[in-house]
Every structure is written in C-alpha cells, then in structure tokens.
Write a protein that holds these residues in place. Structure first.
Motif, mmCIF file in Angstrom:
data_model
loop_
_atom_site.group_PDB
_atom_site.id
_atom_site.type_symbol
_atom_site.label_atom_id
_atom_site.label_comp_id
_atom_site.label_asym_id
_atom_site.label_seq_id
_atom_site.Cartn_x
_atom_site.Cartn_y
_atom_site.Cartn_z
ATOM 1 N N LYS A 237 0.831 -1.202 0.000
ATOM 2 C CA LYS A 237 0.000 0.000 0.000
ATOM 3 C C LYS A 237 0.871 1.260 0.000
ATOM 4 N N ILE A 238 1.902 1.271 0.820
ATOM 5 C CA ILE A 238 2.781 2.438 0.903
ATOM 6 C C ILE A 238 3.557 2.622 -0.407
ATOM 7 N N LEU A 239 4.073 1.517 -0.958
ATOM 8 C CA LEU A 239 4.823 1.606 -2.215
ATOM 9 C C LEU A 239 3.931 2.066 -3.365
ATOM 10 N N SER A 240 2.693 1.579 -3.394
ATOM 11 C CA SER A 240 1.753 1.975 -4.452
ATOM 12 C C SER A 240 1.410 3.460 -4.357
ATOM 13 N N SER A 241 1.216 3.936 -3.122
ATOM 14 C CA SER A 241 0.920 5.351 -2.909
ATOM 15 C C SER A 241 2.099 6.224 -3.335
ATOM 16 N N LEU A 242 3.301 5.818 -2.959
ATOM 17 C CA LEU A 242 4.500 6.578 -3.296
ATOM 18 C C LEU A 242 4.718 6.619 -4.807
ATOM 19 N N LYS A 243 4.409 5.502 -5.446
ATOM 20 C CA LYS A 243 4.616 5.378 -6.891
ATOM 21 C C LYS A 243 3.815 6.419 -7.667
ATOM 22 N N ASN B 31 3.332 9.518 -6.905
ATOM 23 C CA ASN B 31 3.888 10.865 -6.817
ATOM 24 C C ASN B 31 5.400 10.947 -6.954
ATOM 25 N N GLU B 32 6.067 9.812 -6.950
ATOM 26 C CA GLU B 32 7.528 9.820 -7.019
ATOM 27 C C GLU B 32 8.000 9.154 -8.304
ATOM 28 N N VAL B 33 9.096 9.664 -8.860
ATOM 29 C CA VAL B 33 9.624 9.139 -10.114
ATOM 30 C C VAL B 33 10.032 7.674 -9.975
ATOM 31 N N ARG B 34 9.836 6.901 -11.024
ATOM 32 C CA ARG B 34 10.114 5.470 -10.967
ATOM 33 C C ARG B 34 11.600 5.148 -10.835
ATOM 34 N N SER B 35 12.464 6.131 -11.197
ATOM 35 C CA SER B 35 13.901 5.895 -11.090
ATOM 36 C C SER B 35 14.346 5.691 -9.640
ATOM 37 N N MET B 36 13.502 6.098 -8.697
ATOM 38 C CA MET B 36 13.821 5.922 -7.280
ATOM 39 C C MET B 36 13.347 4.577 -6.740
ATOM 40 N N HIS B 37 12.785 3.734 -7.608
ATOM 41 C CA HIS B 37 12.212 2.471 -7.144
ATOM 42 C C HIS B 37 12.975 1.280 -7.730
ATOM 43 N N GLY B 38 12.596 0.065 -7.312
ATOM 44 C CA GLY B 38 13.203 -1.135 -7.879
ATOM 45 C C GLY B 38 14.013 -1.959 -6.900
ATOM 46 N N GLN B 39 14.180 -1.443 -5.680
ATOM 47 C CA GLN B 39 14.915 -2.212 -4.678
ATOM 48 C C GLN B 39 13.963 -3.177 -3.945
#
Length: 453
Positions: free
Chosen positions: A30-36, A38-46
C-alpha cells in the motif's frame, strides 16, 4: 520484479534477527503503491521493505521485523545506524540555532576542515566540501582540467570503462555507460577510457600490465598522451563487483602519470572512511594520489562529500568560482566531525580489516560450495561481492534477485545490483557472529532458489 504481496515465511528468531510477520510486512504494498503515484520510478526497484528504524547493524520494518543489514544504506552508515554520538552532535548544532550559512564561516567548519585534512594524511592539504558524490566527481573533473589549462595541456581525462562516478553529466561521461549517458546526446571527445583489468582476463602480473600497455599504445596513435591528458580518475574499486585493480596495474599507471605530469585522482566515495580496512582504499596500491573524491560514509547519513588534495591543485579555482549552496553547512560539518571521532574511538579501521578477513573466508567457502554457480568473490575490509556465472537458459539477474529476496525473507538485507552480482557491505560495527550468520543465510538462500529453478 520483487513480490510485494505478503507471504508466510515462518518465525525466525536469533540474537541478530526477528521475523514474526509475513514478508514483505503487511502494509508494504500500500505504501509503495501510494509513493509510486507521486515519485519518479527511477527511485524504485529495490527490495520491498519499508524501513521504520535502524540501529547499529540492524534494520527494522513497519512490523518491527529485525534484519541484519549488509547494505549500510549503500555504504553510508560506516559508524553504525543511529550512532549515539553522531546524533548528539547533530542535536547540539540544531540547538545552537545555526543550520545554514552558505559560504559564510562558522567555528564547526574551521574545526572539521582541519580534522578532515589531518585524517587524510600528509599528502593532502586542502578540502572542498560538497553534498553528494556526483558533485565531488564533477568538481574533481573541473579541477583536473583547470590544472591542464595552467600547464598548457589539452583537457583530456583518462578513466576506466565500467567504473561508476555518478549520475550528473560529467560523472556519466567518466563512467562510460552508454545506456546511462544516452540522454546527453553526445560524448565528450576529451574523455578516454582504458579497459578494466578484470581478474578473469589475465593469469599473471605480466598479462595484467600488458592490458594497460596495449591500451596506452592504442590511444597514443590518436593523441599525444603527454600534452593531451590532464588527469586520470580511478574508482578505487569497480562498484558493482567490489573489484580492486591488481597493485601492479595501478603502480604502472601511477608511474605513467608522474612521468607525464598527469594528475591521478581516486573516487573514494564508496571506499573511504574505514570501509576497506584502511582509512582509504587507495592505500592498498601504495601510491599517493593528487586528489581524492569522498562521500557516503563521511557524513554518517548526513549529506556530505568532498574533494581533497594538494593546495597548489585545490586552489586553482579563484575566489567565488567554485562553491556549493549547502557546502560546509553546520549540520554536515558536525556530522563529519562525529564520524572522524567515532572511527578513531572505536578503532573502526582495524575492526573493518579484521572483520573483513572473516567475511572473505566465508565468501571463499561460498565459492567452494557452489563452483558451478559462483564465478568470483571479492573482499577487502567490509566491502565484498559474489559474482555469479550465467545460469544456462535462464535469466541470471532474475535468479540473483530471487536470492536477494530469499535473504530478506530470512532476515538479511543484501545489495541487489541489477546485474550478475550480489554486493555486501555491513556497518563497520557489525559483530563476527552476525557476519557468520549472514553468510549462512546466503548459502541457504542460494540452495533454495536453485532448487526451485
């Protein structure tokens, strides 16, 4: 690629770990989906874990599961997460009602710069503080080129293919990653790349130096090495695999630089501040560089980086021609000073070296246990990596990702590099017991993932 839906993994309870909920912890998705949103995808993937707190060499998630940390928030938390002395100094500075000064001087800045230069050793005389590693490598590139102009050289810079120096324009030119730097639209015609001497490319010292000889000879047909090259930038070890150069290679390169009055700089952003079992990784090569770029571990978690070198080189930029908005701010300087004091007080250079011997022994055992899977292991101090062979007919990166995910389910966080390696770098305060426990988890995870594939 990682599963965000919680699954039952069973209770794990040791002195260093506690897994008591499904993994990832309920609420993570839920938290990751919410962040996704509003935040650029380059900050994700870990790996899908929501950090709640971090102490010493442990990370706690939102369900209070406790993990052994082998990431150090990517080699930042050298003195340990939430170090009490570091916190006390930051709080003390905050209470002084002085947070930012731009280029205006404050007492902590004077004290920190003095201690930092002293920590670096006799070959270093001046420091320029910044906020990030990429800023430091950009500044170093600028200084080397200014040195070239002063000495009537062209602005040529030598660097090594496969090394990594950051995500800004200059740092990506240095890194020679065509995919990462495609956005720039062109290459810097004055930056030249030598091959990295990977350990599987040579059998002895002679072959290793032959790689350098061949590259310099080939380059000399295009440019005048003495007149067209101002400096060389080396990443102290190649990041993705914690791969150090053979000492013979660096010594030969250093002699070439001295002969032709070329500056030699080391990118110590990951390797500095006791990480490798020495104050700085370049010490393994038994040379004295002209410049070093530092970051990550030097601030203990607070944004802080630096270029440090000889005064005649560091003072090439004139007054006002090179500064940074948050450079040398009171919070960063107090954090940097606390890191230096903790490294000395806790003897972290020696501890990193000794714990590193244990880590290397255990990594060597892993390589011996999986000769058909593990291509190479590397380790100096508390930085290491497991480099895997190709998995025949299967997606190697995906399988390695599965191993990292399995480790997380068992209570261990390792670095997923996105390529054929798993990288390891715990806080330098980690215990021998926790290192042994972590290595056993990696072994178990490899066995289970390979069995499933």
């Amino acid at each position: 690629m990682f599963n965000q839906n919680p699954i039952n993994v069973g209770l794990v309870k040791t002195k260093n770990r506690l897994i008591k909920s499904k993994i990832p912890a309920p609420g993570t998705k839920k938290i990751l989906s919410s962040l996704k949103k509003n935040e650029v995808r380059s900050m994700h993937g870990q790996l899908p874990i929501i950090w709640k707190k971090a102490e010493g060499f442990n990370i706690y998630d939102i369900s209070n599961n406790k993990y052994i940390d082998f990431t150090s928030t990517i080699f930042v938390s050298n003195i340990g997460h939430s170090n009490n002395y570091l916190k006390s100094q930051i709080i003390r500075t905050l209470k002084s009602n002085l947070i930012s000064t731009y280029a205006y001087v404050h007492k902590i800045r004077e004290k920190y710069i003095k201690e930092l230069v002293k920590f670096c050793g006799k070959n270093f005389e001046k420091a320029f503080l910044l906020s990030s590693g990429s800023e430091a490598t950009e500044a170093c590139l600028k200084i080397m080129r200014m040195y070239g102009i002063k000495n009537k050289k062209k602005p040529g810079i030598l660097t090594i293919s496969g090394n990594w120096h950051g995500r800004t324009m200059g740092s990506q030119f240095l890194s020679d990653n065509s995919t990462q730097s495609e956005w720039i639209g062109h290459k810097d015609k004055n930056i030249f790349h030598l091959r990295f001497p990977y350990p599987w490319l040579y059998k002895n010292k002679k072959d290793c130096n032959q790689i350098l000889d061949e590259d310099l000879k080939k380059l000399s047909k295009k440019i005048n090495l003495k007149k067209d090259i101002s400096g060389i930038m080396l990443e102290t070890f190649q990041g993705w695999g914690a791969l150090f150069y053979p000492i013979e290679y660096v010594n030969k390169l250093n002699k070439f630089c001295k002969k032709n009055k070329i500056l030699i700089a080391f990118d110590e952003i990951q390797s500095g501040f006791a990480r490798t079992g020495k104050k700085f990784g370049f010490e393994y090569y038994k040379i004295k560089p002209d410049l070093i770029c530092c970051g990550k571990g030097m601030g203990g978690g607070i944004a802080l980086s630096a270029v440090i070198g000889k005064k005649n080189i560091m003072d090439l930029p004139t007054i006002g021609s090179m500064s940074s908005t948050h450079s040398a701010n009171p919070i960063a300087c107090s954090a940097g000073l606390a890191v230096l004091k903790e490294i000395k007080k806790k003897d972290l250079v020696k501890k990193s070296f000794l714990r590193g011997k244990l880590l290397k022994k255990k990594l060597t055992e892993i390589k011996s246990s999986f000769p058909d899977l593990v291509k190479h292991i590397s380790c100096k101090g508390l930085i290491g990596a497991i480099i895997f062979k190709d998995f025949a007919g299967k997606n190697t990166n995906e399988i390695i990702g599965n191993i990292c995910e399995k480790c997380m389910q068992k209570g261990l966080l390792v670095v997923y590099t996105g390529r054929e390696s798993i990288k390891l770098g715990p806080p330098l305060v980690i215990s021998s017991e926790a290192i042994i426990e972590a290595m056993n988890i990696i072994k178990e995870s490899i066995v289970e993932v390979i069995k499933d594939n």
